[in-house]
Design a protein around this motif. Sequence first.
Motif, PDB file in Angstrom:
ATOM      1  N   LEU A 135      48.821  43.390  42.562  1.00  0.00           N
ATOM      2  CA  LEU A 135      47.874  42.342  42.937  1.00  0.00           C
ATOM      3  C   LEU A 135      48.591  41.060  43.305  1.00  0.00           C
ATOM      4  O   LEU A 135      48.220  40.363  44.258  1.00  0.00           O
ATOM      5  CB  LEU A 135      46.886  42.095  41.794  1.00  0.00           C
ATOM      6  CG  LEU A 135      45.852  43.188  41.545  1.00  0.00           C
ATOM      7  CD1 LEU A 135      45.009  42.843  40.318  1.00  0.00           C
ATOM      8  CD2 LEU A 135      44.966  43.395  42.757  1.00  0.00           C
ATOM      9  N   GLN A 138      50.114  41.499  46.761  1.00  0.00           N
ATOM     10  CA  GLN A 138      49.069  41.432  47.780  1.00  0.00           C
ATOM     11  C   GLN A 138      48.653  39.995  48.046  1.00  0.00           C
ATOM     12  O   GLN A 138      48.473  39.591  49.203  1.00  0.00           O
ATOM     13  CB  GLN A 138      47.854  42.260  47.343  1.00  0.00           C
ATOM     14  CG  GLN A 138      48.076  43.767  47.386  1.00  0.00           C
ATOM     15  CD  GLN A 138      46.889  44.525  46.808  1.00  0.00           C
ATOM     16  OE1 GLN A 138      45.816  43.967  46.616  1.00  0.00           O
ATOM     17  NE2 GLN A 138      47.093  45.807  46.516  1.00  0.00           N
ATOM     18  N   ARG A 139      48.481  39.224  47.001  1.00  0.00           N
ATOM     19  CA  ARG A 139      48.014  37.849  47.161  1.00  0.00           C
ATOM     20  C   ARG A 139      49.100  36.959  47.759  1.00  0.00           C
ATOM     21  O   ARG A 139      48.802  36.007  48.484  1.00  0.00           O
ATOM     22  CB  ARG A 139      47.538  37.307  45.814  1.00  0.00           C
ATOM     23  CG  ARG A 139      46.221  37.933  45.393  1.00  0.00           C
ATOM     24  CD  ARG A 139      45.878  37.673  43.953  1.00  0.00           C
ATOM     25  NE  ARG A 139      44.579  38.269  43.635  1.00  0.00           N
ATOM     26  CZ  ARG A 139      44.139  38.464  42.400  1.00  0.00           C
ATOM     27  NH1 ARG A 139      44.884  38.114  41.369  1.00  0.00           N
ATOM     28  NH2 ARG A 139      42.961  39.006  42.194  1.00  0.00           N
TER      29      ARG A 139
END
Length: 199
Positions: A135, A138-139
Amino acid sequence: MRGGPPQAEQPDDGEGQAVLGTGPSSLYAHIVNKDDIDGLLIGRLCAQIVLPEPDPDAWQDQIRDVCAQLRDQYLKYPGVFRAALAMMPTNLDTLRVNEGLLAILLSGGIAPRTAAWAIDTLSLYVGAYALERSLLVQRQRREGDDWVLSRDDLVGRFEALPSDRFPQIRQHAGELTAGSGHDRFDFALGLIIGNLAHA
């Protein structure tokens, strides 16, 4: 979707199809529902795990190594590990890894129930760690997600907190943000594995 017919939903970004080397139409010709896909995906990844011959003198290092292999497999295919967090292991390749972990723990003198629960705990932690890391990556790739701070920025924010309300965080900002690579992963595994004999 449990127990229902296959729907249009596919594994994230086609990663599941890539892992299995197939497409949606041929995939659904051989499985019943998405739960079956999840089992195949995790089984395919688990097939890559190299299991050692259990060694009573090196069991802790062996457990760390298998967990690190699982972590690396999950991180290679972001999104796939979400399936592992929500499934019971029934695939033979997945069960092979559980069998290997159980054999290692038992060789180290860990009681059977403690060993069984430890496998569950370790699996959950490896999956959660992979989820957090993926995550974050991805961010970091998205434009405008400037909340993903560097360590220096985070330390600066912690040290700027009101001293009357957050004295400990201000004082130990460096420790709270310390670590690189998989340092924290190794630390958490050490806590879990090191306490198994006393569980």
